[in-house]
Motif scaffolding. Sequence first.
Motif, PDB file in Angstrom:
ATOM      1  N   VAL A  80       0.836  -1.216   0.000  1.00 48.69           N
ATOM      2  CA  VAL A  80       0.000   0.000   0.000  1.00 48.69           C
ATOM      3  C   VAL A  80       0.867   1.262   0.000  1.00 48.69           C
ATOM      4  N   LYS A  81       2.057   1.179   0.574  1.00 47.07           N
ATOM      5  CA  LYS A  81       2.972   2.340   0.506  1.00 47.07           C
ATOM      6  C   LYS A  81       3.291   2.662  -0.958  1.00 47.07           C
ATOM      7  N   LYS A  82       3.592   1.611  -1.740  1.00 45.39           N
ATOM      8  CA  LYS A  82       3.910   1.813  -3.162  1.00 45.39           C
ATOM      9  C   LYS A  82       2.703   2.352  -3.919  1.00 45.39           C
ATOM     10  N   THR A 107      -5.760   9.914   4.087  1.00 46.87           N
ATOM     11  CA  THR A 107      -5.538   8.564   3.566  1.00 46.87           C
ATOM     12  C   THR A 107      -6.615   7.647   4.122  1.00 46.87           C
ATOM     13  N   VAL A 108      -7.086   6.751   3.267  1.00 49.04           N
ATOM     14  CA  VAL A 108      -8.203   5.882   3.605  1.00 49.04           C
ATOM     15  C   VAL A 108      -7.811   4.431   3.357  1.00 49.04           C
ATOM     16  N   ASP A 119      -0.187   7.957   5.247  1.00 47.98           N
ATOM     17  CA  ASP A 119       0.150   9.346   4.888  1.00 47.98           C
ATOM     18  C   ASP A 119       1.567   9.739   5.295  1.00 47.98           C
ATOM     19  N   ALA A 120       2.033   9.224   6.436  1.00 44.41           N
ATOM     20  CA  ALA A 120       3.378   9.572   6.916  1.00 44.41           C
ATOM     21  C   ALA A 120       4.445   9.137   5.903  1.00 44.41           C
ATOM     22  N   TYR A 121       4.240   7.959   5.311  1.00 41.81           N
ATOM     23  CA  TYR A 121       5.210   7.439   4.338  1.00 41.81           C
ATOM     24  C   TYR A 121       5.125   8.209   3.015  1.00 41.81           C
ATOM     25  N   ILE A 122       3.884   8.544   2.616  1.00 39.45           N
ATOM     26  CA  ILE A 122       3.718   9.303   1.365  1.00 39.45           C
ATOM     27  C   ILE A 122       4.374  10.680   1.491  1.00 39.45           C
TER      28      ILE A 122
END
Length: 351
Positions: A80-82, A107-108, A119-122
């Motif tokens: 999901v991060k990708k 983010t959902v 969201d933190a990773y994005i």
Amino acid sequence: MNDVRIAAVSKQLPDYSRETKDILPLVEMWLGDQEERFRRKVLKIFEGAAVDKRYSIMAPEEVFTATSFEEKNAIYVREVKKLGTKVLQNALSAATWGTDSIDYIITVSCTGIMIPSLDAYIINDLGLRQDVVRLPVTEMGCAAGVSGLIYAHNFLRSNPGKRVALVAVESPTATFQLNDYSMANMVSAAIFGDGAACVLLSSEEDAVGPKIVGGEMYHFTYATQMMGFDLTNHGLKMILDPAVPETIASHFPDIVHPFLARHGSSIENVSHLIFHPGGKKIVQTVEDLFGALGKNIDDTREVLRLYGNMSSATVLYVLERFLEKEIEAGEQGLILSFGPGFSAQRVLLEW
């Protein structure tokens, strides 16, 4: 109050995909020890689910392999991060927005567990601003894509000149329970697929795109047992009450008509129905209700056929189809989805 407009919608699909007919042998193998009548019934559910193809974050063979909750969730987190990063990039380039122009990120996802949230990773991967406002929405199931639109609308209405990115990423295949032979698990396995979507919204004066006239939620009281997940040692176990379609039907007039009236509209004024494809039965129920009012939900049925139900992201795939159409100024669209709670979320758009 300033206008809030939808600037862009984009999607991103995972690497793996299979047509339903090619999944049937895997289903037969999985149900090998079950009695033949049950096996036939389940295969019929898959064949009759109105889903021709679905995408997944892991190979279909991996989905049908016994692994721990920890292992499946680790795949969910990695993938999901990708997907989340890629789908936001797609939307930003479609709208020609810079990554540093996002003021608020929603983010959902409800199909895995991760803290910090996606969201933190994005923010790190794409270099969003350090003062970006974060809102992860994690426990609203299929309705959460529309919930995110409502939260974005509320934020932007009170903050002129701002931009929101709404990112929905779901992997129902990561929640698939190999040892659960309940009908809820069979039906969800037959209808669900994985995918990601992103909507960009703006309250800038020069923003273009359909305007959000209003958004509201509708709570069905004492219906928490209708839909959701039980968190077990094996992972997220599907709860799906067969009474969902008839429950929707009984509340339908109260969900649609007063909401439209409050925003100075009526079903006669709504030309476009952007409905979440929850599954064949729900689609049929809503089609009958809207059909009686002279409307169709062909795009909803088509998204279900092409991708299956990707939980919160699916209605945004339907929305994307409408943004690609030539729609006359002044025409209205109704976005509608249902999810755990039990609740209905709706947004009225005007082009």
